[in-house]
Design an enzyme around this catalytic site. Structure first.
Site, PDB file in Angstrom:
ATOM      1  N   TYR A 116      45.044  20.935  41.225  1.00 56.48           N
ATOM      2  CA  TYR A 116      46.455  20.594  41.023  1.00 56.48           C
ATOM      3  C   TYR A 116      47.055  21.114  39.713  1.00 56.48           C
ATOM      4  O   TYR A 116      48.246  20.902  39.464  1.00 56.48           O
ATOM      5  CB  TYR A 116      46.627  19.066  41.114  1.00 56.48           C
ATOM      6  CG  TYR A 116      46.237  18.512  42.463  1.00 56.48           C
ATOM      7  CD1 TYR A 116      46.962  18.851  43.608  1.00 56.48           C
ATOM      8  CD2 TYR A 116      45.122  17.685  42.615  1.00 56.48           C
ATOM      9  CE1 TYR A 116      46.594  18.366  44.856  1.00 56.48           C
ATOM     10  CE2 TYR A 116      44.750  17.185  43.860  1.00 56.48           C
ATOM     11  CZ  TYR A 116      45.492  17.534  44.970  1.00 56.48           C
ATOM     12  OH  TYR A 116      45.127  17.056  46.207  1.00 56.48           O
ATOM     13  N   GLU A 166      59.090  19.180  53.193  1.00 61.00           N
ATOM     14  CA  GLU A 166      57.714  18.757  52.875  1.00 61.00           C
ATOM     15  C   GLU A 166      57.093  19.766  51.914  1.00 61.00           C
ATOM     16  O   GLU A 166      57.133  20.970  52.181  1.00 61.00           O
ATOM     17  CB  GLU A 166      56.898  18.703  54.175  1.00 61.00           C
ATOM     18  CG  GLU A 166      55.420  18.406  53.949  1.00 61.00           C
ATOM     19  CD  GLU A 166      54.597  18.446  55.242  1.00 61.00           C
ATOM     20  OE1 GLU A 166      55.191  18.515  56.341  1.00 61.00           O
ATOM     21  OE2 GLU A 166      53.359  18.426  55.132  1.00 61.00           O
ATOM     22  N   HIS A 195      53.663  20.671  49.163  1.00 62.08           N
ATOM     23  CA  HIS A 195      52.326  20.376  48.652  1.00 62.08           C
ATOM     24  C   HIS A 195      51.997  21.354  47.539  1.00 62.08           C
ATOM     25  O   HIS A 195      52.309  22.551  47.652  1.00 62.08           O
ATOM     26  CB  HIS A 195      51.270  20.498  49.755  1.00 62.08           C
ATOM     27  CG  HIS A 195      51.535  19.558  50.885  1.00 62.08           C
ATOM     28  ND1 HIS A 195      51.284  18.221  50.793  1.00 62.08           N
ATOM     29  CD2 HIS A 195      52.094  19.771  52.107  1.00 62.08           C
ATOM     30  CE1 HIS A 195      51.665  17.632  51.917  1.00 62.08           C
ATOM     31  NE2 HIS A 195      52.162  18.549  52.724  1.00 62.08           N
ATOM     32  N   PRO A 205      51.280   9.001  46.578  1.00 61.61           N
ATOM     33  CA  PRO A 205      50.146   8.440  45.834  1.00 61.61           C
ATOM     34  C   PRO A 205      49.334   9.469  45.049  1.00 61.61           C
ATOM     35  O   PRO A 205      49.122  10.589  45.508  1.00 61.61           O
ATOM     36  CB  PRO A 205      49.281   7.790  46.920  1.00 61.61           C
ATOM     37  CG  PRO A 205      49.730   8.395  48.200  1.00 61.61           C
ATOM     38  CD  PRO A 205      51.175   8.747  48.022  1.00 61.61           C
ATOM     39  N   ASN A 206      48.918   9.030  43.884  1.00 58.82           N
ATOM     40  CA  ASN A 206      48.023   9.760  42.977  1.00 58.82           C
ATOM     41  C   ASN A 206      48.681  10.926  42.240  1.00 58.82           C
ATOM     42  O   ASN A 206      48.082  11.516  41.347  1.00 58.82           O
ATOM     43  CB  ASN A 206      46.757  10.254  43.725  1.00 58.82           C
ATOM     44  CG  ASN A 206      46.003   9.110  44.361  1.00 58.82           C
ATOM     45  OD1 ASN A 206      45.658   8.145  43.673  1.00 58.82           O
ATOM     46  ND2 ASN A 206      45.768   9.176  45.653  1.00 58.82           N
ATOM     47  N   ALA A 255      48.443  12.042  50.278  1.00 60.56           N
ATOM     48  CA  ALA A 255      47.553  11.828  51.431  1.00 60.56           C
ATOM     49  C   ALA A 255      48.268  11.146  52.601  1.00 60.56           C
ATOM     50  O   ALA A 255      47.825  11.267  53.750  1.00 60.56           O
ATOM     51  CB  ALA A 255      46.333  11.018  51.012  1.00 60.56           C
ATOM     52  N   ARG A 280      44.349  14.812  37.082  1.00 60.60           N
ATOM     53  CA  ARG A 280      43.712  14.670  38.396  1.00 60.60           C
ATOM     54  C   ARG A 280      43.268  16.036  38.929  1.00 60.60           C
ATOM     55  O   ARG A 280      44.107  16.908  39.152  1.00 60.60           O
ATOM     56  CB  ARG A 280      44.729  14.063  39.367  1.00 60.60           C
ATOM     57  CG  ARG A 280      44.261  14.011  40.793  1.00 60.60           C
ATOM     58  CD  ARG A 280      45.411  13.723  41.742  1.00 60.60           C
ATOM     59  NE  ARG A 280      44.923  13.620  43.100  1.00 60.60           N
ATOM     60  CZ  ARG A 280      45.680  13.732  44.184  1.00 60.60           C
ATOM     61  NH1 ARG A 280      46.975  13.937  44.063  1.00 60.60           N
ATOM     62  NH2 ARG A 280      45.153  13.642  45.370  1.00 60.60           N
ATOM     63  N   ARG A 294      41.591  23.624  52.555  1.00 60.98           N
ATOM     64  CA  ARG A 294      40.780  22.563  51.954  1.00 60.98           C
ATOM     65  C   ARG A 294      40.049  21.771  53.053  1.00 60.98           C
ATOM     66  O   ARG A 294      39.605  22.346  54.019  1.00 60.98           O
ATOM     67  CB  ARG A 294      41.688  21.682  51.085  1.00 60.98           C
ATOM     68  CG  ARG A 294      42.371  22.458  49.948  1.00 60.98           C
ATOM     69  CD  ARG A 294      43.252  21.559  49.113  1.00 60.98           C
ATOM     70  NE  ARG A 294      42.487  20.469  48.500  1.00 60.98           N
ATOM     71  CZ  ARG A 294      43.037  19.365  47.989  1.00 60.98           C
ATOM     72  NH1 ARG A 294      44.349  19.210  48.017  1.00 60.98           N
ATOM     73  NH2 ARG A 294      42.273  18.431  47.453  1.00 60.98           N
ATOM     74  N   ASN A 325      56.688  15.240  48.471  1.00 61.06           N
ATOM     75  CA  ASN A 325      55.237  15.425  48.498  1.00 61.06           C
ATOM     76  C   ASN A 325      54.648  14.052  48.782  1.00 61.06           C
ATOM     77  O   ASN A 325      54.568  13.209  47.891  1.00 61.06           O
ATOM     78  CB  ASN A 325      54.717  15.971  47.163  1.00 61.06           C
ATOM     79  CG  ASN A 325      53.224  16.272  47.227  1.00 61.06           C
ATOM     80  OD1 ASN A 325      52.542  15.873  48.175  1.00 61.06           O
ATOM     81  ND2 ASN A 325      52.720  16.967  46.224  1.00 61.06           N
TER      82      ASN A 325
HETATM   83  C1  DQA Z   1      48.830  17.148  48.210  1.00 61.91           C
HETATM   84  C2  DQA Z   1      47.753  17.455  49.263  1.00 61.91           C
HETATM   85  C3  DQA Z   1      47.241  16.189  49.908  1.00 61.91           C
HETATM   86  O1  DQA Z   1      46.233  16.486  50.874  1.00 61.91           O
HETATM   87  C4  DQA Z   1      46.650  15.272  48.859  1.00 61.91           C
HETATM   88  O2  DQA Z   1      46.217  14.062  49.461  1.00 61.91           O
HETATM   89  C5  DQA Z   1      47.565  15.024  47.718  1.00 61.91           C
HETATM   90  C6  DQA Z   1      48.346  16.132  47.195  1.00 61.91           C
HETATM   91  C7  DQA Z   1      49.280  18.402  47.446  1.00 61.91           C
HETATM   92  O3  DQA Z   1      50.308  18.328  46.795  1.00 61.91           O
HETATM   93  O4  DQA Z   1      48.600  19.431  47.479  1.00 61.91           O
HETATM   94  O5  DQA Z   1      47.608  13.929  47.163  1.00 61.91           O
HETATM   95  O6  DQA Z   1      49.973  16.624  48.890  1.00 61.91           O
END
Ligand code: DQA
Length: 146
Positions: free
Chosen positions: A23, A98, A100, A10-11, A77, A18, A107, A74
């Site tokens: 990011y 995994e 990020h 998501p997102n 959240a 964003r 954070r 990725n």
């Molecule tokens: C994320 C880190 C997560 O905590 C966050 O909710 C994201 C992006 C990252 O790529 O740094 O959506 O996975």
């Protein structure tokens, strides 16, 4: 040709606009183009998938077991609380890396906990878009060793 799945949760479709201080300013499309290029350089066919829905991510993980040698994930959240995604990773057996973009350990406190890490082969965090590229390299190393 061996196929890999790179999956964004998501997102992440809003990458580029964003929270660019966290990011980066590269767009989702340009990052995906770099991912695909690197995958091809490593000798992989690559499918990129993004969804904001937990169920769609789980369905895609299930499908990947049929034609992919591994997944770079990725989970956004969902990383921090989705036992359903964790169970899907356990179910499919192929290696899941995994990743990020940000350093989740520097954070908010809630980001320090990943419920999926124990069932992934490893974790890469904090290297910006390169986290995905490092994830692909990890899959290359793992699948070559198999
Ligand atoms: C994320 C880190 C997560 O905590 C966050 O909710 C994201 C992006 C990252 O790529 O740094 O959506 O996975």
């Amino acid at each position: 040709m061996k196929k890999v799945l790179v999956m964004h949760g998501p997102n992440l479709n809003l990458l580029g606009e964003r929270e660019p201080g966290i990011y980066g300013t590269d767009t989702f499309e340009s990052i995906n183009a770099e991912i695909t290029k690197r995958a091809e350089e490593l000798g992989f066919e690559c499918e990129v998938f993004q969804s904001n829905s937990e169920g769609a991510l789980i369905d895609k993980l299930h499908a990947s077991r049929l034609d992919c040698v591994g997944v770079v994930l990725n989970a956004g959240a969902y990383t921090h609380y989705s036992y359903a995604i964790r169970d899907a990773i356990s179910a499919i057996k192929i290696p899941v890396v995994e990743v990020h973009i940000s350093n989740v350990h520097s954070r908010d406190a809630f980001r320090e906990k990943s419920v999926i890490s124990p069932v992934c082969v490893g974790v890469i965090a904090g290297f910006g878009k390169n986290s995905y590229l490092l994830g692909l390299q990890a899959l290359k190393d793992i699948t070559e060793a198999e």
